[in-house]
Design a protein around this motif. Sequence first.
Motif, mmCIF file in Angstrom:
data_model
loop_
_atom_site.group_PDB
_atom_site.id
_atom_site.type_symbol
_atom_site.label_atom_id
_atom_site.label_comp_id
_atom_site.label_asym_id
_atom_site.label_seq_id
_atom_site.Cartn_x
_atom_site.Cartn_y
_atom_site.Cartn_z
ATOM 1 N N GLY A 31 2.663 -17.489 2.368
ATOM 2 C CA GLY A 31 3.305 -18.241 3.446
ATOM 3 C C GLY A 31 2.733 -17.943 4.822
ATOM 4 N N THR A 32 1.793 -17.005 4.885
ATOM 5 C CA THR A 32 1.230 -16.590 6.173
ATOM 6 C C THR A 32 0.250 -17.639 6.701
ATOM 7 N N VAL A 33 -0.008 -17.573 8.010
ATOM 8 C CA VAL A 33 -0.872 -18.588 8.632
ATOM 9 C C VAL A 33 -2.041 -17.957 9.375
ATOM 10 N N VAL A 34 -3.072 -18.775 9.576
ATOM 11 C CA VAL A 34 -4.088 -18.430 10.578
ATOM 12 C C VAL A 34 -3.813 -19.302 11.795
ATOM 13 N N ARG A 35 -3.968 -18.715 12.962
ATOM 14 C CA ARG A 35 -3.602 -19.430 14.188
ATOM 15 C C ARG A 35 -4.841 -20.041 14.850
ATOM 16 N N ARG A 36 -4.572 -20.867 15.862
ATOM 17 C CA ARG A 36 -5.621 -21.718 16.432
ATOM 18 C C ARG A 36 -6.840 -20.919 16.900
ATOM 19 N N ALA A 37 -6.616 -19.906 17.724
ATOM 20 C CA ALA A 37 -7.744 -19.209 18.354
ATOM 21 C C ALA A 37 -8.631 -18.546 17.298
ATOM 22 N N GLU A 38 -8.003 -17.884 16.327
ATOM 23 C CA GLU A 38 -8.812 -17.182 15.308
ATOM 24 C C GLU A 38 -9.533 -18.181 14.401
ATOM 25 N N LEU A 39 -8.885 -19.306 14.120
ATOM 26 C CA LEU A 39 -9.529 -20.295 13.249
ATOM 27 C C LEU A 39 -10.692 -20.979 13.978
ATOM 28 N N GLU A 40 -10.487 -21.272 15.244
ATOM 29 C CA GLU A 40 -11.589 -21.898 16.007
ATOM 30 C C GLU A 40 -12.777 -20.941 16.107
ATOM 31 N N ARG A 41 -12.482 -19.666 16.328
ATOM 32 C CA ARG A 41 -13.553 -18.664 16.393
ATOM 33 C C ARG A 41 -14.315 -18.625 15.066
ATOM 34 N N PHE A 42 -13.569 -18.661 13.971
ATOM 35 C CA PHE A 42 -14.164 -18.641 12.635
ATOM 36 C C PHE A 42 -15.042 -19.885 12.423
ATOM 37 N N LEU A 43 -14.493 -21.048 12.742
ATOM 38 C CA LEU A 43 -15.242 -22.285 12.520
ATOM 39 C C LEU A 43 -16.505 -22.329 13.383
ATOM 40 N N PRO A 88 6.751 -11.154 4.475
ATOM 41 C CA PRO A 88 5.866 -11.606 5.550
ATOM 42 C C PRO A 88 6.423 -12.871 6.203
ATOM 43 N N GLU A 89 6.104 -13.027 7.487
ATOM 44 C CA GLU A 89 6.546 -14.238 8.186
ATOM 45 C C GLU A 89 5.936 -15.449 7.493
ATOM 46 N N THR A 90 6.759 -16.438 7.187
ATOM 47 C CA THR A 90 6.265 -17.579 6.418
ATOM 48 C C THR A 90 6.423 -18.878 7.193
ATOM 49 N N GLN A 91 5.443 -19.756 7.039
ATOM 50 C CA GLN A 91 5.510 -21.083 7.660
ATOM 51 C C GLN A 91 5.505 -22.163 6.581
ATOM 52 N N ALA A 92 5.749 -21.777 5.345
ATOM 53 C CA ALA A 92 5.729 -22.745 4.245
ATOM 54 C C ALA A 92 7.147 -22.920 3.698
ATOM 55 N N ASN A 93 7.296 -23.612 2.574
ATOM 56 C CA ASN A 93 8.644 -23.794 2.006
ATOM 57 C C ASN A 93 8.934 -22.750 0.926
ATOM 58 N N PHE A 94 8.426 -21.538 1.160
ATOM 59 C CA PHE A 94 8.669 -20.444 0.225
ATOM 60 C C PHE A 94 8.564 -19.116 0.959
ATOM 61 N N VAL A 95 9.104 -18.091 0.331
ATOM 62 C CA VAL A 95 8.957 -16.733 0.860
ATOM 63 C C VAL A 95 8.202 -15.893 -0.174
ATOM 64 N N TRP A 96 7.564 -14.851 0.311
ATOM 65 C CA TRP A 96 6.771 -13.960 -0.547
ATOM 66 C C TRP A 96 7.361 -12.571 -0.477
ATOM 67 N N LEU A 97 7.604 -12.025 -1.645
ATOM 68 C CA LEU A 97 8.111 -10.653 -1.730
ATOM 69 C C LEU A 97 7.021 -9.797 -2.363
ATOM 70 N N PRO A 98 6.320 -8.995 -1.560
ATOM 71 C CA PRO A 98 5.226 -8.193 -2.115
ATOM 72 C C PRO A 98 5.766 -6.978 -2.872
ATOM 73 N N LEU A 99 6.242 -7.219 -4.074
ATOM 74 C CA LEU A 99 6.938 -6.181 -4.844
ATOM 75 C C LEU A 99 6.002 -5.386 -5.744
ATOM 76 N N GLY A 100 4.716 -5.747 -5.765
ATOM 77 C CA GLY A 100 3.761 -5.002 -6.582
ATOM 78 C C GLY A 100 4.160 -4.988 -8.046
ATOM 79 N N ASP A 101 4.220 -3.781 -8.618
ATOM 80 C CA ASP A 101 4.497 -3.644 -10.053
ATOM 81 C C ASP A 101 5.918 -4.055 -10.439
ATOM 82 N N ARG A 102 6.773 -4.261 -9.453
ATOM 83 C CA ARG A 102 8.157 -4.639 -9.773
ATOM 84 C C ARG A 102 8.336 -6.161 -9.798
ATOM 85 N N ALA A 103 7.242 -6.885 -9.656
ATOM 86 C CA ALA A 103 7.335 -8.358 -9.580
ATOM 87 C C ALA A 103 7.961 -8.949 -10.846
ATOM 88 N N ALA A 104 7.461 -8.519 -11.999
ATOM 89 C CA ALA A 104 7.959 -9.104 -13.252
ATOM 90 C C ALA A 104 9.424 -8.747 -13.456
#
Length: 353
Positions: A164-176, A296-312
Motif C-alpha cells: 500500500g506504500t507509495v512513491v512521491r512526486r519528487a523521488e519519482l521524477e528524479r528516478f525517471l 505501513p501508511e497505505t494509499q490503496a484499498n488494503f492494509v499490509w501487516l508485516p507479520l513475517g513468519d506469523r502470516a499464515a
Amino acid sequence: MSSPSAGVNTRADLDSLPNYVPGRSVPGAIKLASNEVPGGPLPSVRKAIMEAATQINRYPDMGATALIERIAGELDVPAERISVGCGSVSVCLQLIQAICDPQDEVMYAWRSFEAYPILSQVAGAAQAPVPLGSDHRHDLDAMLAAITPRTRVVFVCNPNNPTGTVVRRAELERFLDAVPPHVLVALDEAYVEFVADSDVPDGVELARTRSNVVVLRTFSKAYGMAGLRVGYAYAPAHVTAALRKVVVPFSVNGIAQSAAIASLDAKAELLERCAEIVAERGRVRDALLEAGFEVPETQANFVWLPLGDRAAAFAEHALERKLVVRPFQGDGVRVTIGTPEENDQFLEAARSF
Ligand SMILES: Cc1ncc(COP(=O)(O)O)c(C=O)c1O
C-alpha cells in the motif's frame, strides 16, 4: 506403460514457475483477499451489461474503438496512445512481450504484485527483483543502481501491492530523469483512485511528456469490474502499436467494453464509493496501530501487516472467524478494506490474534 502425455514435452522452466495464488473464496466467509471493492454494479452498469449480452453471438469490436476513444477523452490524450487488455494483468504481459527479447531483464520491487515474476518468466524474460526498503517502500536508488544494459522494463507499482506504500512526486521524477532511455518504466496504477496524498503523482501527467513511461490502469478496482476484466495502458504511440500487435484477438469482450463505458459514465458515483473506502482505510489502520500492529501508511484499498513468519497463523485465525485475508507466508498479510461492518469484524479478529 507410457503415460498419455509421453512424447510431449512442456517447457522445463515451468516447473520452477510459481502459481498465481488468487484470494480464496470461502462460502459463508467475508472475502477481504483480492482487493475488490465491496459494492456491486450500479443499475446503469447492469443495464449496459444486459444490453450487451444480447449481442454475444457476435464477436466484439476487436479494436475496442468506442472504449479507447472514451478513455482517451477522459485522460485528454490521443487515442493512438491507449490500448486495452483483458485486465491490466494481461496488459503487463503484453508489455513484456512487446518490449523484451529472450533474457532481457524485467525489474520490479519485491515484494510487489505477484504477477510480475510469473509474467516475466512466461514471456521468457529474465527477472531482476529489487528488495523494498525497510519502510516497505520502493527503493528507487537501489533500482536505479541495478539497471543493466539488458534491463528493458521496470515496473513501479504505485501504490504498491501488497504494502500500500507509495512513491512521491519528487523521488519519482528524479528516478525517471535518471533512468536510461532504453528502459521503459511502467507505472502500475491499479489503485490510483484510492490515493488521497496529493504528493503522489498522477502517472498520466508524468507520461505525457516522457517517451519511456507507460501507465497501467484497470477497471477492476475502483470501477468495481474485477469480474469483467478490462485494463488499459497509456503509452508512447509506437509502444501502443506494439501492445496492440501482441494482444490475443478479442480478449476484451463486448460486455466488458460496454460495462467499462457505462462505468466511466458513472465515474462520479463510483469515485464517491472510493472516498468511503479511503475513510474506512484510515479508521482500520488507526485501530490496528492502536492494537499494536505495525501497519505501513497505505494509499490503496488494503492494509499490509508485516507479520513475517506469523502470516499464515494470522490468516488461519481470521478464517476461523469467517474472514478470508491474503497471507504471503514469511512476509505478511494483506487485508482488503470492505464495508464498515466487514472491517469491524476483521478488527475484532485482529485484536484477538
Ligand atoms: C498492482 C496491480 N496491477 C495490476 C493488477 C491486475 O488487475 P486486473 O488484471 O484485474 O486489471 C492488480 C490486481 O490485483 C494489481 O494489484
